[in-house]
Design a protein around this motif. Structure first.
Motif, mmCIF file in Angstrom:
data_model
loop_
_atom_site.group_PDB
_atom_site.id
_atom_site.type_symbol
_atom_site.label_atom_id
_atom_site.label_comp_id
_atom_site.label_asym_id
_atom_site.label_seq_id
_atom_site.Cartn_x
_atom_site.Cartn_y
_atom_site.Cartn_z
ATOM 1 N N ALA A 191 0.846 -1.203 0.000
ATOM 2 C CA ALA A 191 0.000 0.000 0.000
ATOM 3 C C ALA A 191 0.872 1.241 0.000
ATOM 4 C CB ALA A 191 -0.921 -0.003 1.213
ATOM 5 N N GLY A 192 0.262 2.367 -0.330
ATOM 6 C CA GLY A 192 0.992 3.634 -0.327
ATOM 7 C C GLY A 192 0.076 4.796 -0.632
ATOM 8 N N THR A 193 0.637 5.977 -0.647
ATOM 9 C CA THR A 193 -0.100 7.209 -0.932
ATOM 10 C C THR A 193 0.651 7.998 -2.000
ATOM 11 O OG1 THR A 193 -0.899 7.317 1.348
ATOM 12 C CG2 THR A 193 -1.058 9.334 0.032
ATOM 13 N N ILE A 194 -0.073 8.393 -3.061
ATOM 14 C CA ILE A 194 0.526 9.178 -4.144
ATOM 15 C C ILE A 194 0.185 10.652 -3.927
ATOM 16 C CG2 ILE A 194 0.790 9.382 -6.645
ATOM 17 C CD1 ILE A 194 1.408 6.611 -5.539
ATOM 18 N N TYR A 195 1.211 11.529 -4.056
ATOM 19 C CA TYR A 195 0.940 12.953 -3.887
ATOM 20 C C TYR A 195 1.788 13.777 -4.858
ATOM 21 C CZ TYR A 195 5.360 13.817 -1.403
ATOM 22 O OH TYR A 195 6.687 13.962 -1.074
ATOM 23 N N ASP A 196 1.326 14.996 -5.085
ATOM 24 C CA ASP A 196 2.040 15.960 -5.929
ATOM 25 C C ASP A 196 2.831 16.886 -5.004
ATOM 26 O OD1 ASP A 196 2.828 18.145 -7.467
ATOM 27 O OD2 ASP A 196 1.097 17.966 -8.811
ATOM 28 N N PRO A 197 4.179 16.807 -5.026
ATOM 29 C CA PRO A 197 4.977 17.623 -4.104
ATOM 30 C C PRO A 197 4.936 19.124 -4.422
ATOM 31 C CG PRO A 197 6.391 16.485 -5.660
ATOM 32 C CD PRO A 197 5.018 15.949 -5.880
ATOM 33 N N VAL A 198 4.579 19.471 -5.677
ATOM 34 C CA VAL A 198 4.494 20.884 -6.045
ATOM 35 C C VAL A 198 3.200 21.480 -5.520
ATOM 36 C CG1 VAL A 198 4.408 22.528 -7.945
ATOM 37 C CG2 VAL A 198 5.939 20.550 -8.080
ATOM 38 N N GLU A 199 2.094 20.812 -5.827
ATOM 39 C CA GLU A 199 0.784 21.290 -5.376
ATOM 40 C C GLU A 199 0.524 20.974 -3.904
ATOM 41 O OE1 GLU A 199 -1.223 23.118 -7.109
ATOM 42 O OE2 GLU A 199 0.031 23.047 -8.920
ATOM 43 N N ILE B 188 10.040 -4.499 -5.280
ATOM 44 C CA ILE B 188 9.164 -4.523 -4.105
ATOM 45 C C ILE B 188 8.992 -5.987 -3.702
ATOM 46 C CG2 ILE B 188 6.855 -4.018 -3.240
ATOM 47 C CD1 ILE B 188 6.723 -1.777 -5.360
ATOM 48 N N VAL B 189 9.498 -6.363 -2.551
ATOM 49 C CA VAL B 189 9.517 -7.771 -2.134
ATOM 50 C C VAL B 189 8.516 -7.990 -1.003
ATOM 51 C CG1 VAL B 189 10.929 -9.671 -1.276
ATOM 52 C CG2 VAL B 189 11.948 -7.923 -2.760
ATOM 53 N N THR B 190 7.638 -8.977 -1.178
ATOM 54 C CA THR B 190 6.598 -9.255 -0.177
ATOM 55 C C THR B 190 7.076 -10.278 0.855
ATOM 56 O OG1 THR B 190 5.609 -10.857 -1.706
ATOM 57 C CG2 THR B 190 4.668 -8.634 -1.664
ATOM 58 N N ASP B 191 8.252 -10.033 1.422
ATOM 59 C CA ASP B 191 8.676 -10.845 2.560
ATOM 60 C C ASP B 191 7.976 -10.390 3.837
ATOM 61 O OD1 ASP B 191 9.974 -8.412 2.562
ATOM 62 O OD2 ASP B 191 11.870 -9.209 3.309
ATOM 63 N N LYS B 192 7.301 -9.238 3.746
ATOM 64 C CA LYS B 192 6.463 -8.728 4.821
ATOM 65 C C LYS B 192 5.415 -7.814 4.197
ATOM 66 C CE LYS B 192 9.626 -4.883 5.739
ATOM 67 N NZ LYS B 192 10.458 -4.211 6.769
ATOM 68 N N ASP B 193 4.405 -7.439 4.971
ATOM 69 C CA ASP B 193 3.415 -6.484 4.502
ATOM 70 C C ASP B 193 4.065 -5.113 4.418
ATOM 71 O OD1 ASP B 193 0.753 -8.122 4.629
ATOM 72 O OD2 ASP B 193 1.805 -8.551 6.498
ATOM 73 N N LEU B 194 3.805 -4.416 3.310
ATOM 74 C CA LEU B 194 4.568 -3.200 3.038
ATOM 75 C C LEU B 194 3.697 -1.955 2.916
ATOM 76 C CD1 LEU B 194 7.121 -4.461 0.361
ATOM 77 C CD2 LEU B 194 7.629 -3.755 2.706
ATOM 78 N N SER B 195 4.080 -0.925 3.636
ATOM 79 C CA SER B 195 3.590 0.420 3.381
ATOM 80 C C SER B 195 4.724 1.174 2.709
ATOM 81 C CB SER B 195 3.200 1.108 4.694
ATOM 82 O OG SER B 195 2.926 2.479 4.455
ATOM 83 N N LEU B 196 4.506 1.576 1.458
ATOM 84 C CA LEU B 196 5.532 2.294 0.704
ATOM 85 C C LEU B 196 5.614 3.772 1.084
ATOM 86 C CD1 LEU B 196 5.021 0.693 -2.813
ATOM 87 C CD2 LEU B 196 6.611 0.012 -1.021
ATOM 88 N N GLY B 197 4.709 4.185 1.977
ATOM 89 C CA GLY B 197 4.724 5.552 2.454
ATOM 90 C C GLY B 197 4.169 6.533 1.432
ATOM 91 N N ASP B 198 4.581 7.793 1.535
ATOM 92 C CA ASP B 198 4.142 8.845 0.616
ATOM 93 C C ASP B 198 5.049 8.844 -0.613
ATOM 94 O OD1 ASP B 198 2.235 9.546 2.453
ATOM 95 O OD2 ASP B 198 3.426 11.149 3.358
ATOM 96 N N ILE B 199 4.450 8.698 -1.775
ATOM 97 C CA ILE B 199 5.208 8.592 -3.015
ATOM 98 C C ILE B 199 4.992 9.854 -3.828
ATOM 99 C CG2 ILE B 199 5.507 7.261 -5.136
ATOM 100 C CD1 ILE B 199 4.290 4.848 -3.585
ATOM 101 N N PRO B 200 6.024 10.668 -4.046
ATOM 102 C CA PRO B 200 5.867 11.918 -4.811
ATOM 103 C C PRO B 200 5.767 11.643 -6.304
ATOM 104 C CG PRO B 200 8.155 11.629 -4.179
ATOM 105 C CD PRO B 200 7.407 10.493 -3.534
ATOM 106 N N MET B 201 4.878 12.381 -6.948
ATOM 107 C CA MET B 201 4.718 12.267 -8.404
ATOM 108 C C MET B 201 4.251 13.611 -8.927
ATOM 109 S SD MET B 201 2.384 9.564 -10.539
ATOM 110 C CE MET B 201 2.408 9.514 -12.313
ATOM 111 N N THR B 202 5.072 14.244 -9.737
ATOM 112 C CA THR B 202 4.740 15.563 -10.276
ATOM 113 C C THR B 202 3.944 15.412 -11.559
ATOM 114 O OG1 THR B 202 6.776 16.453 -9.368
ATOM 115 C CG2 THR B 202 5.667 17.762 -11.036
ATOM 116 N N LEU B 203 2.794 16.074 -11.625
ATOM 117 C CA LEU B 203 1.956 16.011 -12.821
ATOM 118 C C LEU B 203 2.257 17.163 -13.752
ATOM 119 C CD1 LEU B 203 -1.460 14.975 -11.244
ATOM 120 C CD2 LEU B 203 0.315 13.539 -12.216
#
Length: 272
Positions: free
Chosen positions: A192-200, A257-272
């Motif tokens: 799991a994770g969260t996608i965000y725009d670091p500019v906006e 991304i390896v599922t040796d454990k349950d993963l939170s990928l955290g906040d993932i920046p993506m500029t649109l």
């Protein structure tokens, strides 16, 4: 043949099953079914709380565990005094009058479901409340099942639960003991994770996320919600995945991304 049926998706961790078992068996002598369960140290049905993931993407699963009443029960084979038997209805019992306290059954059980009562020098475990089922027409299920408020625990003939069984699993399949406790919705790995725009400085809603199994080539898809979150559930253990995120012609790729454990990928920046 009787069996237990447990749906973890509706178990809310209320501990009613565990408390009901204690209420029924502590200080009560149900010989020849069972001697009294100790006040402490034994849970013939016990609730395990499994916390998975990393903050803020965390899941909690409650797993009731008990004797698996195995069709191929190693405890029966190891008992040299015929103290452990499998009934015609499928339930496995330890006769407290025949048990000599040798502990072979406890050491052999691959499910860690047999306890040793030091005070009485006998092995003990879940009886399926057979003292009630055999002697009281009003009782058709064990106490733990009767007290479950969400119907996460059920009990009955296998023929009546065919639809449940076809989607069910064993808790410890590698033991190969042919358990008579069926589980649905056992926890599988998630990413799991969260996608965000670091500019906006805003989360990105509606991003298309594709998770590809690098070994099998199988792909899973998800779309970020109003919080910018995505979830991939029921993933295989110890696999390597590649995550591709697409939104408005922009793309971001995260590899290894390896599922040796349950993963939170955290906040993932993506500029649109």
């Amino acid at each position: 043949m009787k069996a237990f049926y447990i749906d973890l998706s509706v178990c809310n961790g209320c501990y009613c099953c565990q408390i009901a078992c204690k209420d029924e068996h502590v200080a009560n002598d149900w010989t020849p079914y069972a001697k009294p369960q100790p006040d402490t140290g034994q849970f013939w049905i016990g609730l395990t709380e499994l916390v998975r993931g990393q903050v803020p993407k965390v899941k909690v699963t409650y797993i009731p565990k008990m004797c698996q009443h195995c069709d191929d029960a190693p405890c029966i084979e190891q008992c040299k005094f015929d103290a452990i038997t499998k009934r015609e209805d499928g339930l496995v019992l330890i006769n407290p009058d025949k048990c000599t306290g040798c502990k072979l059954c406890k050491d052999t059980c691959p499910h860690d479901a047999i306890f040793f009562n030091e005070g009485l020098n006998i092995a003990q475990k879940c009886t399926g409340c057979t003292h009630l089922l055999d002697n009281d027409d009003e009782w058709t299920v064990p106490r733990c099942v009767d007290q479950c408020p969400t119907d996460a625990l059920r009990f009955g003939e296998e023929d009546d639960f065919k639809d449940f069984i076809k989607d069910a699993e064993f808790l410890n399949p590698e033991a190969g003991t042919k358990s008579r406790v069926y589980y649905k919705n056992l926890p599988k790995k998630f990413v799991a994770g969260t996608i965000y725009d670091p500019v906006e400085k805003e989360v990105i809603i509606g991003a298309a996320c594709t998770l590809k199994d690098n070994e099998s080539g199988e792909s899973f898809t998800a779309t970020t919600d109003n919080f910018g979150d995505f979830w991939f559930r029921k993933l295989a253990d110890d696999r390597t995945f590649t995550l591709t995120i697409d939104k408005d012609g922009k793309q971001k790729v995260i590899e290894e991304i390896v599922t040796d454990k349950d993963l939170s990928l955290g906040d993932i920046p993506m500029t649109l």
